[in-house]
Design a protein around this motif. Structure first.
Motif, PDB file in Angstrom:
ATOM      1  N   MET A 158       0.856  -1.181   0.000  1.00 10.87           N
ATOM      2  CA  MET A 158       0.000   0.000   0.000  1.00 10.87           C
ATOM      3  C   MET A 158       0.897   1.237   0.000  1.00 10.87           C
ATOM      4  SD  MET A 158      -2.856   0.870   2.910  1.00 10.87           S
ATOM      5  CE  MET A 158      -3.780   2.397   2.941  1.00 10.87           C
ATOM      6  N   HIS A 159       0.695   2.124  -0.960  1.00  8.96           N
ATOM      7  CA  HIS A 159       1.476   3.364  -1.045  1.00  8.96           C
ATOM      8  C   HIS A 159       0.743   4.468  -0.282  1.00  8.96           C
ATOM      9  CE1 HIS A 159       4.353   2.163  -4.352  1.00  8.96           C
ATOM     10  NE2 HIS A 159       3.487   1.172  -4.378  1.00  8.96           N
ATOM     11  N   VAL A 160       1.439   5.092   0.652  1.00 12.84           N
ATOM     12  CA  VAL A 160       0.840   6.152   1.463  1.00 12.84           C
ATOM     13  C   VAL A 160       1.838   7.303   1.573  1.00 12.84           C
ATOM     14  CG1 VAL A 160      -0.566   4.529   2.802  1.00 12.84           C
ATOM     15  CG2 VAL A 160       1.702   5.177   3.647  1.00 12.84           C
ATOM     16  N   THR A 161       1.361   8.399   2.140  1.00  5.08           N
ATOM     17  CA  THR A 161       2.223   9.530   2.488  1.00  5.08           C
ATOM     18  C   THR A 161       2.056   9.799   3.972  1.00  5.08           C
ATOM     19  OG1 THR A 161       2.009  10.498   0.285  1.00  5.08           O
ATOM     20  CG2 THR A 161       2.763  11.945   2.045  1.00  5.08           C
ATOM     21  N   VAL A 162       3.165   9.867   4.693  1.00  5.10           N
ATOM     22  CA  VAL A 162       3.147  10.088   6.142  1.00  5.10           C
ATOM     23  C   VAL A 162       4.059  11.260   6.455  1.00  5.10           C
ATOM     24  CG1 VAL A 162       3.646   9.084   8.408  1.00  5.10           C
ATOM     25  CG2 VAL A 162       2.733   7.636   6.578  1.00  5.10           C
ATOM     26  N   ASP A 163       3.487  12.293   7.031  1.00  4.22           N
ATOM     27  CA  ASP A 163       4.252  13.502   7.389  1.00  4.22           C
ATOM     28  C   ASP A 163       5.032  14.030   6.185  1.00  4.22           C
ATOM     29  OD1 ASP A 163       3.290  13.193   9.967  1.00  4.22           O
ATOM     30  OD2 ASP A 163       5.040  12.040  10.624  1.00  4.22           O
ATOM     31  N   PHE A 172       9.701   4.635  11.582  1.00  2.34           N
ATOM     32  CA  PHE A 172       9.539   5.548  10.444  1.00  2.34           C
ATOM     33  C   PHE A 172       8.998   6.892  10.924  1.00  2.34           C
ATOM     34  CE2 PHE A 172       6.972   7.579   7.220  1.00  2.34           C
ATOM     35  CZ  PHE A 172       7.841   7.616   6.128  1.00  2.34           C
ATOM     36  N   VAL A 173       7.977   6.872  11.749  1.00  2.00           N
ATOM     37  CA  VAL A 173       7.371   8.114  12.233  1.00  2.00           C
ATOM     38  C   VAL A 173       8.399   8.949  12.989  1.00  2.00           C
ATOM     39  CG1 VAL A 173       5.650   9.058  13.824  1.00  2.00           C
ATOM     40  CG2 VAL A 173       5.039   7.173  12.298  1.00  2.00           C
ATOM     41  N   ARG A 174       9.295   8.290  13.711  1.00  2.00           N
ATOM     42  CA  ARG A 174      10.332   8.990  14.474  1.00  2.00           C
ATOM     43  C   ARG A 174      11.445   9.536  13.591  1.00  2.00           C
ATOM     44  NH1 ARG A 174      12.884   6.035  19.581  1.00  2.00           N
ATOM     45  NH2 ARG A 174      14.476   5.878  17.977  1.00  2.00           N
ATOM     46  N   GLY A 175      11.463   9.163  12.322  1.00  2.00           N
ATOM     47  CA  GLY A 175      12.494   9.644  11.421  1.00  2.00           C
ATOM     48  C   GLY A 175      13.716   8.763  11.334  1.00  2.00           C
ATOM     49  N   ASP A 176      13.606   7.511  11.801  1.00  2.00           N
ATOM     50  CA  ASP A 176      14.749   6.606  11.842  1.00  2.00           C
ATOM     51  C   ASP A 176      14.811   5.632  10.667  1.00  2.00           C
ATOM     52  OD1 ASP A 176      15.719   7.699  14.186  1.00  2.00           O
ATOM     53  OD2 ASP A 176      14.569   6.348  15.465  1.00  2.00           O
TER      54      ASP A 176
END
Length: 283
Positions: free
Chosen positions: A14-19, A259-263
């Protein structure tokens, strides 16, 4: 042709965009048993050609072995620690396996299981299991070849070892809870070491020691280790539901938390949502 294709699902991406960043989600939580574990379990049982097997599990591997045995006409005995969640033990029994509760940890259950004298199905420290788990990454590479980084939650190391073998040079990131990080500790020590098991995701990621074989494979590939807090994991689980209506267990959200944390770097990274066997009900 995937030799497991008649037994397991080819799960979608699933392709999404997060932040503001593009991301590919590998929806492995939609797998037949609610986690990737069925792949390795089927591959191992196909190689054994026996009528009865035993294993130990925190839950997901036990479900997978029970399902694999049912599919292949064998009988499974599954030992779980007394802390194993009921949502997982119920499924093990519903699939026809004999369930035995023993010990407070996966390691204690595994020790007792080996003493039963039946062919033992490893959760992660076995080449056939790792080969089966590698099909998750093979599907990612085939379906979205532009993916350059793959982030995976880690317990004993079977899934990520398979990813390293199948990644074709892509950057692999191992994600573990801060207080449940046997692979992180093994990579630092250079060999498996006894590790703390204390996390909201411990029933799925709670290996006391990383597997010797997964560690050996990972030491030969470019693998980064990232730790996330339980708070990060639960927030990521809730966000997957709120933003995308994807319901996963805590372990299934660990890589997304990183991923959300930027790692998790990369032009187009992929996060594997590895499991969805949980009592949690999204609101």
């Amino acid at each position: 042709m995937n030799p497991l294709s008649q037994y397991v699902r080819r799960t979608p991406t699933m392709h999404v965009t997060v932040d503001g960043r593009p991301l590919v989600l590998k929806l492995e939580h939609l797998q037949l048993t609610g986690s990737f574990k069925i792949r390795g379990a089927v591959n191992k049982l196909l190689s054994l050609d026996v009528s009865e097997v035993v294993t130990a599990s925190g839950g997901n591997h036990g479900i997978a072995v029970a399902q694999a045995a049912q599919l292949l006409g064998a009988h499974a005995t599954v030992l779980v620690p007394v802390t194993a969640p009921e949502t997982k033990t119920r499924r093990i029994e519903a699939l026809g396996a004999k369930l035995i509760r023993h010990g407070n940890t996966y390691a204690e259950a595994a020790l007792a299981a080996r003493e039963l004298g039946l062919p033992y199905v490893e959760a992660y420290n076995d080449p056939k299991v790792i080969e089966g788990q590698s099909t998750v990454t093979r599907e990612i590479v085939e379906d979205v070849p532009e993916v350059d980084t793959i982030a995976i939650a880690v317990g004993g190391g079977g899934l990520i070892a398979g990813a390293a073998l199948a990644s074709e040079g892509r950057h692999i990131i191992a994600v573990e809870p801060e207080h449940c990080c046997a692979l992180h500790n093994a990579l630092q020590a250079g060999s498996p070491v006894d590790s703390e098991v204390n996390s909201v995701a411990a029933d799925a990621l709670g290996a006391t020691r990383a597997g010797d074989l997964p560690l050996e494979i990972l030491q030969q590939h470019h693998v980064s280790s990232v730790l996330v807090s339980d708070e990060d994991i639960l927030a990521a689980r809730d966000r997957l539901w709120a933003d995308f209506r994807l319901a996963v267990e805590p372990a299934g959200a660990a890589a997304f938390a990183a991923f959300v944390r930027g790692d998790v770097p990369g032009e187009l990274p992929c996060v594997v949502l590895c499991g969805a066997n949980s009592e949690w009900q999204p609101r």
